[in-house]
Write a protein that holds these residues in place. Sequence first.
Motif, PDB file in Angstrom:
ATOM      1  N   GLY A  27       0.797  -1.240   0.000  1.00 38.56           N
ATOM      2  CA  GLY A  27       0.000   0.000   0.000  1.00 38.56           C
ATOM      3  C   GLY A  27       0.821   1.277   0.000  1.00 38.56           C
ATOM      4  N   HIS A  58       5.733   0.595   5.622  1.00 44.18           N
ATOM      5  CA  HIS A  58       6.076   1.360   4.425  1.00 44.18           C
ATOM      6  C   HIS A  58       7.545   1.753   4.476  1.00 44.18           C
ATOM      7  N   GLN A 104       1.248  -0.913   9.367  1.00 46.22           N
ATOM      8  CA  GLN A 104       1.709  -0.952   7.974  1.00 46.22           C
ATOM      9  C   GLN A 104       3.229  -0.841   7.959  1.00 46.22           C
TER      10      GLN A 104
END
Lengths: 44, 297
Positions: A24, B75, B73
């Motif tokens: 994402g 990232h 998450q």
Amino acid sequence: MKRYFPLFTTIAFITLLALGIWSGEVPVVWHKAVTVCLSCIGIG
Amino acid sequence: MERLRRKSQYIFTLLANAYWLFPWKSPIYQGPLKKICFPGLNCHSCPAASMSCPLGAFQNLLATLRPSIQMGQLHIGAYVLGSLGLIGSVAGRMPCGWICPFGLLQKWLFLLPVPKFSFWRPLRRGPYLFLIVFVVLLPLLVVDSLGYGSVWFCKYVCPAGTLEAGIPLLSLDQGLRSAAGWLFAYKFIVLILLLTWCSFTSRPFCRAICPLGAIYGLFNRVSWLRLRFHPDRCVQCKACLTICPTDVSFYNGLDDLNSAACIRCLRCFSICPSNAVSLEFGPVREDISKAVNTLEV
């Protein structure tokens, strides 16, 4: 072994790219790029 | 070849800055193309920018890594590194010579009729320093109480941001203009100093500062596309060194032809009168490094 470095690196970075898309990161990159970056222009 | 390269630089500069509605619509482009990282140095806050800047995007991802982990998450910049690595693994540092708008600007400035000075070679390590410290470590490690870091390279070094985004946006927006303070003044001085340096020395930003070039340069020896030097054909005329924008001195064995400093403009390939430089595309040939070592001995 060194002979196939281009192949290994290409496969490795395609995998990394896919990992980034899957996790994402693309919307995050887009969101940052469509907002005026005050640090970049020297304001904040 | 040189004409083709010039056309490529102009076309990619226009493609990277294709949004010309900014005076009437949104101050910057906000469409889907900004999901794509442009392979050259082009600030995504430039009013005309149509794609995102890979360095800015990567720093932003690292600067927000801790909060993203807290939200479940991870990232880590894989998308940006994957994009850059894929291009680098195919063509090495070729985007620096064929695509980058800031490279084109440096080329123009070097045409100015002022005295020319050679580049101090130890500064070649500069891009790695800026990459490791300003692009990776500082955004990752220097964080506020909420865990957010900053884009250090964009904020304190990048001249593209000041030139392509800062000056146009401040010219267009009274509010931004009134908010400008010491940081903008500092960035403006950095920009002027760099542009002045570019008129006296060939491509100093690419050679001493650019972290993007440092990333691509890592691939020069192992990319699909490579240059090959044939010492047996070389007549030592030095035409390659005279025309090279980054002073890669491979004819005498001082540098490897595929060293990280080479921006793959292919001018040496075009100019060599004895065809001592050739282009290769494919697996790495073991005898390339041996040829260089033989010359050094």
